[in-house]
Design a protein around this motif. Structure first.
Motif, PDB file in Angstrom:
ATOM      1  N   ASP A  25       0.833  -1.200   0.000  1.00 45.17           N
ATOM      2  CA  ASP A  25       0.000   0.000   0.000  1.00 45.17           C
ATOM      3  C   ASP A  25       0.869   1.252   0.000  1.00 45.17           C
ATOM      4  O   ASP A  25       2.102   1.172   0.105  1.00 45.17           O
ATOM      5  N   TYR A  26       0.249   2.410  -0.116  1.00 50.97           N
ATOM      6  CA  TYR A  26       0.984   3.663  -0.299  1.00 50.97           C
ATOM      7  C   TYR A  26       1.804   4.053   0.928  1.00 50.97           C
ATOM      8  O   TYR A  26       2.698   4.900   0.846  1.00 50.97           O
ATOM      9  N   ASN A 207      -1.998   6.613  -5.253  1.00 52.01           N
ATOM     10  CA  ASN A 207      -2.566   7.545  -4.275  1.00 52.01           C
ATOM     11  C   ASN A 207      -2.306   8.990  -4.694  1.00 52.01           C
ATOM     12  O   ASN A 207      -3.182   9.836  -4.628  1.00 52.01           O
ATOM     13  N   GLY A 208      -1.101   9.256  -5.137  1.00 49.17           N
ATOM     14  CA  GLY A 208      -0.750  10.585  -5.631  1.00 49.17           C
ATOM     15  C   GLY A 208      -0.472  11.594  -4.541  1.00 49.17           C
ATOM     16  O   GLY A 208       0.582  12.224  -4.520  1.00 49.17           O
ATOM     17  N   ASP A 209      -1.386  11.761  -3.612  1.00 49.88           N
ATOM     18  CA  ASP A 209      -1.239  12.788  -2.589  1.00 49.88           C
ATOM     19  C   ASP A 209       0.041  12.629  -1.777  1.00 49.88           C
ATOM     20  O   ASP A 209       0.622  13.634  -1.322  1.00 49.88           O
ATOM     21  N   ASN A 250     -10.083   3.333 -12.363  1.00 53.08           N
ATOM     22  CA  ASN A 250      -9.571   3.100 -11.012  1.00 53.08           C
ATOM     23  C   ASN A 250      -8.276   2.292 -10.995  1.00 53.08           C
ATOM     24  O   ASN A 250      -7.539   2.337 -10.013  1.00 53.08           O
ATOM     25  N   VAL A 251      -8.004   1.565 -12.056  1.00 49.55           N
ATOM     26  CA  VAL A 251      -6.850   0.671 -12.090  1.00 49.55           C
ATOM     27  C   VAL A 251      -6.002   0.989 -13.320  1.00 49.55           C
ATOM     28  O   VAL A 251      -6.520   1.061 -14.437  1.00 49.55           O
ATOM     29  N   LYS A 268      -7.713   2.381  -3.412  1.00 49.35           N
ATOM     30  CA  LYS A 268      -7.105   1.733  -2.246  1.00 49.35           C
ATOM     31  C   LYS A 268      -5.648   2.163  -2.044  1.00 49.35           C
ATOM     32  O   LYS A 268      -5.062   1.851  -1.012  1.00 49.35           O
ATOM     33  N   GLY A 269      -5.056   2.831  -3.034  1.00 53.62           N
ATOM     34  CA  GLY A 269      -3.649   3.181  -2.928  1.00 53.62           C
ATOM     35  C   GLY A 269      -2.757   1.965  -2.849  1.00 53.62           C
ATOM     36  O   GLY A 269      -1.873   1.873  -1.997  1.00 53.62           O
ATOM     37  N   ILE A 270      -2.981   1.025  -3.750  1.00 55.88           N
ATOM     38  CA  ILE A 270      -2.253  -0.253  -3.753  1.00 55.88           C
ATOM     39  C   ILE A 270      -1.416  -0.381  -5.018  1.00 55.88           C
ATOM     40  O   ILE A 270      -1.854   0.002  -6.112  1.00 55.88           O
TER      41      ILE A 270
END
Length: 335
Positions: A25-26, A207-209, A250-251, A268-270
């Motif tokens: 995850d992120y 996620n980007g942020d 989304n993917v 999900k930030g995966i």
């Protein structure tokens, strides 16, 4: 080495395929794995979204007015279809360049109908048909914008290639000095680092942020372009396009040569990184489908879409069915 798939000939298990998977995850948490998630492997063309980050960050993409579709091409391992070739030429033209500047090597289009047509008509391919010409066009317009040399843009010592290595290290939270460099099929440096870190990097792009005020919007822009124009990133009948078309933006997904593959899941930030040890592309695609199935993304509603990549049948020279290949693994929960 962990076994991911078997090939049967008749009822006998005839061949085995080993490999490694990391799902991160992120925040850097290893959610799932199989085999060695820390195996160091060359990301090959799966690194193209990160390489495109350099072109955006440089200002070249905006200075030359690239469209979202053209930005997607910078991430592509394209099929050499007419729309791919036209778009590469358009990108180069915006920077006052043409395909003679490309130094990515020559091969017939990956899209077989176009390759067959060219062979039948006696048309020789040029470098614009190379599946990496989109990536190379991104490198060229960046170097043009920054006033750097164009004749050696692809070599390891060029400032642009150094920027790419730094970018990959930054995004993947991995010391750039530890990244192992080789030479890719198209002549530019190729980057090897642990699957875990590359999956983490893709999770951070998803996620980007977490990439900050400057790079966060850049990552969102690139992954949005990829999912908006999935066939530009790959081509007709390719698994990358099928994944991105199915999941409504989304993917994002990007194949790499010799059994590498990445997937980013935005909500999900995966990030997912897969490497097949012997480089088998068909088995890689089967494994990616099975990972998405175990994570709940491939299900009864969309199973038919992924049938061409989820199952591999073995035929002899007489076109008789003599065997099949199946995946056989269950992801382990992370640390």
């Amino acid at each position: 080495m962990e076994i991911l798939a078997y090939s049967y000939r008749g009822e006998l298990r005839d061949l085995i395929y080993t490999g490694n998977i990391a799902v991160v995850d992120y925040q850097g948490k290893l959610l799932y794995s199989y085999g060695d998630p820390y195996k160091v492997a060359f990301a090959r063309s799966s690194a193209k979204p990160m390489q495109a980050m350099v072109a955006v960050e440089s200002g070249a993409v905006d200075a030359y007015g690239l469209t979202e579709e053209e930005l997607a091409l910078l991430c592509a391992s394209h099929g050499g279809e007419e729309f791919h070739v036209r778009t590469v030429r358009a990108v180069l033209k915006k920077a006052g360049l043409d395909e003679s500047y490309l130094q990515c090597g020559v091969h017939y289009p990956l899209y077989k109908p176009d390759a067959d047509k060219m062979m039948k008509e006696g048309v020789e391919p040029t470098e614009v048909y190379c599946n990496c010409s989109g990536k190379h066009s991104g490198m060229l317009i960046t170097c043009r914008y920054k006033g750097e040399s164009l004749d050696d843009y692809y070599v390891r010592s060029h400032p642009h290639q150094k920027r790419i290595t730094q970018m990959i290290g930054d995004i993947c939270c991995y010391d750039p000095e530890k990244i192992v460099l080789g030479t890719d099929g198209c002549g530019v440096p190729v980057h090897a680092l642990p699957l875990y870190n590359f999956a983490w990097g893709m999770a951070r792009m998803a996620n980007g942020d977490v990439l900050g005020e400057q790079r966060g919007p850049m990552a969102k822009r690139i992954t949005k372009a990829m999912t908006a124009y999935p066939k530009m990133v790959s081509g007709t009948g390719r698994i990358d396009a099928a994944i991105m078309e199915t999941f409504g933006g989304n993917v994002f997904a990007k194949s790499g040569a010799d059994g590498y593959y990445i997937v980013g899941i935005k909500d999900k930030g995966i990030g997912i990184a897969v490497k097949i040890d012997d480089g088998n592309g068909a088995v890689r695609d089967m494994v990616v489908c099975e990972v998405l199935r175990q994570l709940g993304y491939i299900n009864e509603q969309n199973e038919a879409v992924f049938a061409p990549w989820s199952k591999k049948e073995v035929y002899n020279h007489k076109k008789e069915l003599v065997g099949h290949t199946v995946t056989d693994f269950t992801l382990h929960k992370g640390e």
